[in-house]
Design an enzyme around this catalytic site. Structure first.
Site, PDB file in Angstrom:
ATOM      1  N   HIS A   1       0.841  -1.199   0.000  1.00 61.95           N
ATOM      2  CA  HIS A   1       0.000   0.000   0.000  1.00 61.95           C
ATOM      3  C   HIS A   1       0.872   1.243   0.000  1.00 61.95           C
ATOM      4  O   HIS A   1       2.024   1.207   0.416  1.00 61.95           O
ATOM      5  CB  HIS A   1      -0.891   0.007   1.244  1.00 61.95           C
TER       6      HIS A   1
ATOM      7  N   CYS B   1      -0.409   2.222  -4.194  1.00 60.89           N
ATOM      8  CA  CYS B   1      -1.221   3.388  -4.519  1.00 60.89           C
ATOM      9  C   CYS B   1      -0.341   4.632  -4.466  1.00 60.89           C
ATOM     10  O   CYS B   1       0.540   4.735  -3.619  1.00 60.89           O
ATOM     11  CB  CYS B   1      -2.365   3.543  -3.521  1.00 60.89           C
TER      12      CYS B   1
END
Length: 417
Positions: free
Chosen positions: A136, A177
């Site tokens: 992430h 991300c």
């Protein structure tokens, strides 16, 4: 005579191979834990298999992975991981060097700079280094199971490697991300580092082979098997001769296949005409033994479309599908708890924006890393940190960029939990 010539040639090839073998290093990291994050640990074991198959010696591949997924009670194939539907088990022979609590930004930076007692980079000015990270992210950072690695600190690590002559050329692939924010306006073009990212600085990356396509031997794994950018480069490498495909060609292929986010490239473009096998393997000289004896088996590269889910929503997707499969009271409660959790997080950040009384940019660039770090730490201490929080970290960047008085800043932080 002929026999003697062949023996000499083989000796030369073996010598060239031994010479080269020492010059290739890979550092591979999965930065998450939890069964809903199955895909990251599957991605990195697949990457490990690629490096090994393409000739990088295992002692020169360093792998960091929390390693809680293969053994998880939810895993329908205990002790196995799959990175594609009906694919091969990528966990067998995937040797993890740093597990559990050792998977931290500090460990990663120490590995890269060659510090510490564990397995670390011992590369030199002739080495080709490949770094692959899957997890992430948020503006200006990538996440680890505990803590975050900020772009500024990562950049300083790369500069240290450069000044200590720890590589000749380096290639970095990051799946996260907003991963573009790790390099955008940060990575210079004269360090001999070429980096590509799954997304630009403003968008989510995507999980892939998600439900209902998460099937292996007729069973649903119950979690996305891979990430779109990651499986794109790895399946591309699997289906080509790594010694004849270039970094440029791979970038174009991955760019075309990763339709849900914008794959980006940064840094030095001078060596992108080199084969991917110079970084994801060993093949500087075409006549090395590794190519001489390379297996002819190449996997087929699929162009079918499979189910993809935005990374930020994968935990929800995972819990929803689990409940739909089991209809159990326990799974219903878990799903409801996650919906509540998301609502609480969204409301917190709404309160923060109201309390701040400043104009919020939608996609701010991190200008003050120290302030940003301290707000994240304060938030973590007060509210606890959840993967879903990362979606809203741009709010912290805005607060820091507004140069508010520290007392006002922490006053705002005090109101949100």
């Amino acid at each position: 005579n002929m026999k003697w010539t062949i023996v000499c040639l083989l000796a030369l090839v073996a010598f060239a191979y031994a010479e080269q073998k020492s010059d290739h290093w890979a550092v591979i990291v999965a930065g998450s834990n939890g069964f809903w994050n199955y895909r990251h640990q599957a991605d990195v074991c697949h990457a490990y298999q690629i490096m090994k198959k393409n000739g990088i010696p295992e002692e020169q591949i360093i792998l960091l992975s929390y390693d809680d997924v293969a053994s998880a009670s939810q895993n329908p194939f205990p002790g196995q991981l799959f990175n594609q539907p009906d694919g091969e088990d990528v966990y067998a022979g995937c040797n993890i060097d740093y597990k559990g609590a050792d998977v931290t930004p500090e460990t990663f930076m120490n590995v890269l700079t060659g510090k510490g007692d564990g397995k670390v980079l011992k590369s030199n000015s002739d080495s080709k280094v490949f770094i692959n990270f899957a997890d992430h992210g948020a503006p200006g950072l990538i996440a680890f199971p505990r803590g975050q690695l900020h772009a500024k600190d990562f950049h300083e690590t790369l500069l240290e490697m450069h000044s200590n002559n720890m590589y000749k050329e380096m290639t970095i692939y990051i799946e996260a991300c907003e991963s573009g924010s790790m390099f955008e306006n940060i990575l210079e073009d004269n360090l001999n580092i070429y980096a590509t990212t799954a997304a630009n600085s403003q968008e989510s990356s995507w999980g892939y082979y998600c439900s209902p396509d998460d099937q292996v031997q007729g069973k649903h794994i119950g979690s996305c098997l891979g990430d779109l950018y990651s499986i794109s480069w790895m399946e591309d490498t699997d289906s080509h001769d790594a010694c004849s495909e270039t970094l440029d060609t791979q970038f174009d292929t991955v760019l075309k296949r990763t339709t849900k986010s914008h794959v980006m490239k940064f840094g030095t473009m001078d060596f992108t005409s080199e084969p991917i096998g110079n970084f994801q393997g060993v093949c500087d000289a075409k006549q090395t033994l590794s190519n001489f004896l390379r297996s002819a088996r190449k996997t087929e590269f699929t162009t079918n479309e499979f189910s993809a889910v935005e990374s930020r929503d994968i935990k929800m997707h995972y819990l929803y599908n689990k409940y739909m499969r089991t209809n159990s009271h326990e799974d219903a409660e878990e799903l409801q708890a996650e919906i509540m959790n998301r609502q609480i997080i969204e409301e917190r950040f709404n309160r923060l924006r109201l309390a701040a009384g400043i104009q919020f940019e939608e996609h701010p660039q991190v200008l003050n890393t120290e302030c940003y770090k301290s707000l994240i730490e304060t938030y973590d201490n007060k509210c606890g940190l959840d993967e879903y929080d990362l979606k809203f970290f741009g709010n912290f960047v805005n607060l820091c960029n507004a140069n508010l008085e520290p007392t006002k800043l922490f006053g705002i932080m005090n109101t949100i939990c």
